[in-house]
Design a protein around this motif. Structure first.
Motif, PDB file in Angstrom:
ATOM      1  N   SER A 293     -13.838 -18.139  -8.241  1.00 35.07           N
ATOM      2  CA  SER A 293     -14.680 -16.985  -7.835  1.00 35.07           C
ATOM      3  C   SER A 293     -14.690 -15.803  -8.453  1.00 35.07           C
ATOM      4  O   SER A 293     -13.346 -15.402  -8.537  1.00 35.07           O
ATOM      5  CB  SER A 293     -14.748 -16.932  -6.379  1.00 35.07           C
ATOM      6  OG  SER A 293     -13.696 -16.334  -5.569  1.00 35.07           O
ATOM      7  N   GLY A 294     -15.479 -14.902  -8.642  1.00 34.40           N
ATOM      8  CA  GLY A 294     -15.485 -13.429  -8.996  1.00 34.40           C
ATOM      9  C   GLY A 294     -14.594 -13.477 -10.249  1.00 34.40           C
ATOM     10  O   GLY A 294     -14.815 -14.296 -11.214  1.00 34.40           O
ATOM     11  N   SER A 295     -14.058 -12.204 -10.518  1.00 33.75           N
ATOM     12  CA  SER A 295     -13.235 -12.077 -11.777  1.00 33.75           C
ATOM     13  C   SER A 295     -11.686 -11.591 -11.607  1.00 33.75           C
ATOM     14  O   SER A 295     -11.545 -11.063 -10.187  1.00 33.75           O
ATOM     15  CB  SER A 295     -13.879 -11.110 -12.656  1.00 33.75           C
ATOM     16  OG  SER A 295     -14.156  -9.827 -12.011  1.00 33.75           O
ATOM     17  N   LEU A 296     -10.854 -11.672 -12.432  1.00 36.65           N
ATOM     18  CA  LEU A 296      -9.631 -11.501 -12.090  1.00 36.65           C
ATOM     19  C   LEU A 296      -8.931 -10.532 -12.890  1.00 36.65           C
ATOM     20  O   LEU A 296      -9.215 -10.082 -14.174  1.00 36.65           O
ATOM     21  CB  LEU A 296      -9.011 -12.942 -12.392  1.00 36.65           C
ATOM     22  CG  LEU A 296      -9.415 -14.242 -11.689  1.00 36.65           C
ATOM     23  CD1 LEU A 296      -8.569 -15.248 -12.287  1.00 36.65           C
ATOM     24  CD2 LEU A 296      -9.231 -13.895 -10.258  1.00 36.65           C
ATOM     25  N   GLY A 297      -7.695  -9.970 -12.380  1.00 35.39           N
ATOM     26  CA  GLY A 297      -6.971  -9.199 -13.006  1.00 35.39           C
ATOM     27  C   GLY A 297      -7.088  -7.501 -12.770  1.00 35.39           C
ATOM     28  O   GLY A 297      -8.222  -7.138 -12.515  1.00 35.39           O
ATOM     29  N   GLY A 298      -5.885  -6.708 -12.862  1.00 32.41           N
ATOM     30  CA  GLY A 298      -6.301  -5.426 -12.555  1.00 32.41           C
ATOM     31  C   GLY A 298      -6.469  -4.930 -11.215  1.00 32.41           C
ATOM     32  O   GLY A 298      -6.901  -3.764 -10.799  1.00 32.41           O
ATOM     33  N   SER A 299      -5.990  -5.740 -10.276  1.00 32.19           N
ATOM     34  CA  SER A 299      -6.277  -5.381  -8.792  1.00 32.19           C
ATOM     35  C   SER A 299      -5.593  -4.175  -8.253  1.00 32.19           C
ATOM     36  O   SER A 299      -6.051  -3.427  -7.286  1.00 32.19           O
ATOM     37  CB  SER A 299      -5.890  -6.703  -7.999  1.00 32.19           C
ATOM     38  OG  SER A 299      -4.589  -6.722  -8.021  1.00 32.19           O
ATOM     39  N   ILE A 300      -4.428  -3.821  -9.057  1.00 35.76           N
ATOM     40  CA  ILE A 300      -3.811  -2.403  -8.717  1.00 35.76           C
ATOM     41  C   ILE A 300      -4.582  -1.409  -8.658  1.00 35.76           C
ATOM     42  O   ILE A 300      -4.506  -0.458  -7.855  1.00 35.76           O
ATOM     43  CB  ILE A 300      -2.494  -2.363  -9.409  1.00 35.76           C
ATOM     44  CG1 ILE A 300      -1.582  -1.163  -8.881  1.00 35.76           C
ATOM     45  CG2 ILE A 300      -2.757  -2.175 -10.970  1.00 35.76           C
ATOM     46  CD1 ILE A 300      -1.057  -1.751  -7.724  1.00 35.76           C
TER      47      ILE A 300
ATOM     48  N   LEU B 158      -6.797  -3.325  -2.351  1.00 33.79           N
ATOM     49  CA  LEU B 158      -7.057  -2.618  -1.029  1.00 33.79           C
ATOM     50  C   LEU B 158      -8.481  -2.853  -0.765  1.00 33.79           C
ATOM     51  O   LEU B 158      -8.822  -3.038   0.555  1.00 33.79           O
ATOM     52  CB  LEU B 158      -7.035  -1.116  -1.237  1.00 33.79           C
ATOM     53  CG  LEU B 158      -5.587  -0.533  -0.937  1.00 33.79           C
ATOM     54  CD1 LEU B 158      -5.763   1.202  -1.047  1.00 33.79           C
ATOM     55  CD2 LEU B 158      -5.117  -0.667   0.444  1.00 33.79           C
ATOM     56  N   ALA B 159      -9.521  -2.980  -1.477  1.00 29.90           N
ATOM     57  CA  ALA B 159     -10.974  -2.985  -1.114  1.00 29.90           C
ATOM     58  C   ALA B 159     -11.688  -4.214  -1.434  1.00 29.90           C
ATOM     59  O   ALA B 159     -12.830  -4.180  -1.310  1.00 29.90           O
ATOM     60  CB  ALA B 159     -11.613  -1.855  -2.024  1.00 29.90           C
ATOM     61  N   PHE B 160     -11.164  -5.191  -1.542  1.00 34.41           N
ATOM     62  CA  PHE B 160     -11.780  -6.437  -1.769  1.00 34.41           C
ATOM     63  C   PHE B 160     -12.352  -7.217  -0.561  1.00 34.41           C
ATOM     64  O   PHE B 160     -11.893  -6.577   0.676  1.00 34.41           O
ATOM     65  CB  PHE B 160     -10.593  -7.602  -2.119  1.00 34.41           C
ATOM     66  CG  PHE B 160      -9.752  -8.153  -1.200  1.00 34.41           C
ATOM     67  CD1 PHE B 160      -9.823  -9.282  -0.618  1.00 34.41           C
ATOM     68  CD2 PHE B 160      -8.545  -7.471  -0.795  1.00 34.41           C
ATOM     69  CE1 PHE B 160      -9.103  -9.739   0.552  1.00 34.41           C
ATOM     70  CE2 PHE B 160      -7.748  -7.606   0.116  1.00 34.41           C
ATOM     71  CZ  PHE B 160      -8.004  -8.758   0.657  1.00 34.41           C
TER      72      PHE B 160
ATOM     73  N   PHE C 150       0.734  -1.068  -0.039  1.00 30.42           N
ATOM     74  CA  PHE C 150      -0.147  -0.150   0.002  1.00 30.42           C
ATOM     75  C   PHE C 150       0.758   1.375  -0.080  1.00 30.42           C
ATOM     76  O   PHE C 150       2.157   1.067   0.150  1.00 30.42           O
ATOM     77  CB  PHE C 150      -0.994   0.112   1.081  1.00 30.42           C
ATOM     78  CG  PHE C 150      -0.195   0.051   2.485  1.00 30.42           C
ATOM     79  CD1 PHE C 150       0.144   1.108   2.971  1.00 30.42           C
ATOM     80  CD2 PHE C 150       0.322  -1.063   3.097  1.00 30.42           C
ATOM     81  CE1 PHE C 150       0.995   1.176   4.200  1.00 30.42           C
ATOM     82  CE2 PHE C 150       0.928  -1.290   4.316  1.00 30.42           C
ATOM     83  CZ  PHE C 150       1.354   0.060   5.023  1.00 30.42           C
ATOM     84  N   LEU C 151       0.229   2.226  -0.241  1.00 30.85           N
ATOM     85  CA  LEU C 151       1.136   3.845  -0.312  1.00 30.85           C
ATOM     86  C   LEU C 151       0.508   4.683   0.768  1.00 30.85           C
ATOM     87  O   LEU C 151      -0.676   4.924   0.796  1.00 30.85           O
ATOM     88  CB  LEU C 151       1.031   4.468  -1.459  1.00 30.85           C
ATOM     89  CG  LEU C 151       1.627   3.487  -2.784  1.00 30.85           C
ATOM     90  CD1 LEU C 151       1.143   4.061  -4.029  1.00 30.85           C
ATOM     91  CD2 LEU C 151       3.076   3.320  -2.552  1.00 30.85           C
ATOM     92  N   LEU C 152       1.149   4.674   1.876  1.00 24.44           N
ATOM     93  CA  LEU C 152       0.730   5.497   2.882  1.00 24.44           C
ATOM     94  C   LEU C 152       0.245   6.982   2.533  1.00 24.44           C
ATOM     95  O   LEU C 152      -0.683   7.653   3.119  1.00 24.44           O
ATOM     96  CB  LEU C 152       1.646   5.704   4.272  1.00 24.44           C
ATOM     97  CG  LEU C 152       1.327   6.356   5.528  1.00 24.44           C
ATOM     98  CD1 LEU C 152       0.013   5.718   5.962  1.00 24.44           C
ATOM     99  CD2 LEU C 152       2.727   6.171   6.519  1.00 24.44           C
ATOM    100  N   ASP C 153       0.975   7.532   1.492  1.00 27.53           N
ATOM    101  CA  ASP C 153       0.596   8.992   1.164  1.00 27.53           C
ATOM    102  C   ASP C 153      -0.434   8.929   0.167  1.00 27.53           C
ATOM    103  O   ASP C 153      -0.951   9.971  -0.051  1.00 27.53           O
ATOM    104  CB  ASP C 153       1.869   9.642   0.564  1.00 27.53           C
ATOM    105  CG  ASP C 153       2.562   8.630  -0.664  1.00 27.53           C
ATOM    106  OD1 ASP C 153       1.802   8.000  -0.955  1.00 27.53           O
ATOM    107  OD2 ASP C 153       3.884   9.373  -1.016  1.00 27.53           O
ATOM    108  N   GLN C 154      -0.990   7.763  -0.119  1.00 27.92           N
ATOM    109  CA  GLN C 154      -2.153   7.591  -1.236  1.00 27.92           C
ATOM    110  C   GLN C 154      -3.463   7.163  -0.684  1.00 27.92           C
ATOM    111  O   GLN C 154      -4.484   7.516  -0.983  1.00 27.92           O
ATOM    112  CB  GLN C 154      -1.811   7.238  -2.462  1.00 27.92           C
ATOM    113  CG  GLN C 154      -0.703   7.979  -3.199  1.00 27.92           C
ATOM    114  CD  GLN C 154      -0.494   7.225  -4.647  1.00 27.92           C
ATOM    115  OE1 GLN C 154      -1.265   6.550  -5.295  1.00 27.92           O
ATOM    116  NE2 GLN C 154       0.507   7.445  -4.917  1.00 27.92           N
ATOM    117  N   HIS C 155      -3.267   6.239   0.129  1.00 25.34           N
ATOM    118  CA  HIS C 155      -4.247   5.308   0.585  1.00 25.34           C
ATOM    119  C   HIS C 155      -4.933   5.627   2.064  1.00 25.34           C
ATOM    120  O   HIS C 155      -4.090   6.156   2.696  1.00 25.34           O
ATOM    121  CB  HIS C 155      -4.132   3.701   0.521  1.00 25.34           C
ATOM    122  CG  HIS C 155      -3.788   3.393  -0.891  1.00 25.34           C
ATOM    123  ND1 HIS C 155      -2.467   2.637  -0.865  1.00 25.34           N
ATOM    124  CD2 HIS C 155      -4.162   3.455  -1.960  1.00 25.34           C
ATOM    125  CE1 HIS C 155      -2.365   2.230  -2.278  1.00 25.34           C
ATOM    126  NE2 HIS C 155      -3.345   3.017  -2.898  1.00 25.34           N
ATOM    127  N   SER C 156      -6.175   5.472   2.541  1.00 29.62           N
ATOM    128  CA  SER C 156      -6.754   6.077   3.764  1.00 29.62           C
ATOM    129  C   SER C 156      -5.953   4.910   4.690  1.00 29.62           C
ATOM    130  O   SER C 156      -5.934   3.845   4.368  1.00 29.62           O
ATOM    131  CB  SER C 156      -8.003   6.009   3.532  1.00 29.62           C
ATOM    132  OG  SER C 156      -8.764   4.872   3.755  1.00 29.62           O
TER     133      SER C 156
END
Lengths: 303, 303
Positions: A158-165, A170-172, A51-57
């Motif tokens: 389950s679900g769909s894959l790719g592009g998690s970045i 963070l939000a799964f 994660f990025l402390l300066d970007q993510h809550s």
């Protein structure tokens, strides 16, 4: 800081029935049901890598720290019971930062009925790092292992894959409830969660089971974020689905009969059959006239 | 690194009967005896604060990382069962460093019958940090808490105190076996281990119990290292015994009758009566004609 912070945390935490003695003593005491095994795991996430402390809550970071561990419980079909949280962070705004992270942890913990049964906060000269140990429960011999897949099993995802970045890493939502439903109603032979990428984690499941897999690449559920990322970067969305990782979806191996029943059930999360386990080891792409060998880290042409 | 390292670790670890599924899957599975509560705690040690990577051996650092957690189990009179280890370290020589630390962890784990039921290794740009979660077991209502001390209880301390910086903070034996013997043969009302200093940890025990203590300062067992440190620094050895911390000895509150029996028993570790719990709150030094109030962080003159 730690004593007063733990006092705050004690007050902030919703009390859960399994906690006999909460944090604040030398250790916490947790009631344990009869005839249940412990299922345990530990994962660390670090600023700049996970994660990025300066970007993510802070709350989103706290959610991720716990959710990656909950995903391991889902992959084992275990019911999460308790978590222990070790936070290391720099002195600057340490209390506010730790409190913000705990907001995210506590919200997700409450959602999944998880008690916080230990906490440690260390100020140091290093990046924000959060290690969480999760303790789940399972009936004896009921935990899903990576090693139980059999030839001719159908592989579900389950679900769909790719592009998690783009957001999902963070939000799964960890697939705890899906796993609980599947465990209670069906027979799953083997499972793993996708943290490092479909092919890499699938290779681990195959290796542990002594099997191979024939994948139908056109069946793989490619996420909208994989499509968006492909457009942004001029890359193949399918490659993102195969290799990005941090999807935290489940790969499930079960008999063809069970797979058919599972696919007919309404479990609230889409499931897709993407291949068949084989006695020939390795990862293979099944095309109309031939098999192409896949590398766990991407395509290998020919084969 | 992690996959191959965990494979090495799996081979290196002595198999223990309580481990149903070892590390290497999404989580480990641990058998749990009927009618036992979990006792859980997490502690982190960091280079530059808790040890010095350039001076101390990796095995000694690994020992300390587990032993501080075992000391918490001793303070709860719990039997340690399993530990989960999260190591964060820089990329340089990461595998060798992690392996060296595990040598120390595994030796101490074997000594106390503790299974390693989870491991995570993170490479990052920060100081070596080791977070260990310990899981112990206890019969219901049998764990020692800080809150059970009663007025007129006698306060016992194990071993001797002060000067831990010279060697003991790294090389101590957690008082697990002493606690088990006391738990099985006697009635202890409250306990805490001395991590931050006799007076500070005693103040926590008193606060949790709603009691005070009259200490007999001349009875406090001052260690040889406290004497040596006093000589080196021109300081009072007793001050070292009262405040240094990292002794990892036990403070035990029990009735006068039980204390007399305990002091007559041969438990393999010296125990000393150093004071009496009182209904008047606060820490007091009992002198022939008066009481002097002590501050948890050192002497306060007058009072």
């Amino acid at each position: 800081m730690e004593q007063s912070f733990l006092a705050w945390l004690r007050g902030r935490q919703r009390s859960l029935p399994q906690v006999a003695v909460g944090i604040g003593d030398d250790a916490a005491v947790v009631d344990w049901p009869h005839s249940r095994q412990l299922v345990t795991s530990v994962d660390t996430i670090v600023d700049g890598v996970d994660f990025l402390l300066d970007q993510h809550s802070l709350a989103a970071i706290g959610h991720k720290a716990l959710a990656v561990n909950l995903s391991d419980m889902a992959a084992m079909a275990a019911d999460p019971v308790a978590a222990l949280v070790a936070i290391s962070l720099s002195n600057e705004n340490a209390t506010q930062t730790a409190a913000g992270i705990y907001e995210g942890i506590l919200e997700t913990a409450a959602e999944f009925g998880v008690a916080i049964s230990g906490g440690d906060i260390t100020c140091y000269d290093g990046p924000l790092a959060i290690s969480i140990t999760i303790i789940g429960q399972s009936e004896p011999q009921k935990a899903w292992l990576r090693s139980g897949a059999l030839p001719d099993d159908v592989l579900l995802v389950s679900g769909s894959l790719g592009g998690s970045i783009l957001q999902k890493h963070l939000a799964f939502t960890p697939r705890v409830r899906l796993a609980q439903q599947l465990r209670d109603r069906f027979k799953v032979n083997a499972a793993i969660d996708i943290s490092d990428g479909l092919l890499l984690d699938l290779d681990r499941l195959c290796a542990a089971s002594g099997c191979g897999i024939e994948l139908e690449l056109d069946k793989i559920p490619v996420s909208e974020d994989a499509l968006a990322l492909g457009e942004q970067k001029g890359s193949e969305p399918l490659e993102h689905a195969l290799g990005d990782g941090e999807d935290y979806e489940l790969l499930l191996s079960c008999s063809a009969d069970q797979a058919a029943e599972i696919l007919n059930a309404d479990l609230g999360v889409p499931l897709t059959a993407i291949g068949t386990m084989t006695s020939r080891t390795g990862l293979w792409s099944k095309l109309p006239n031939k098999l192409i060998r896949l590398s766990p880290r991407g395509f290998v042409h020919g084969g």
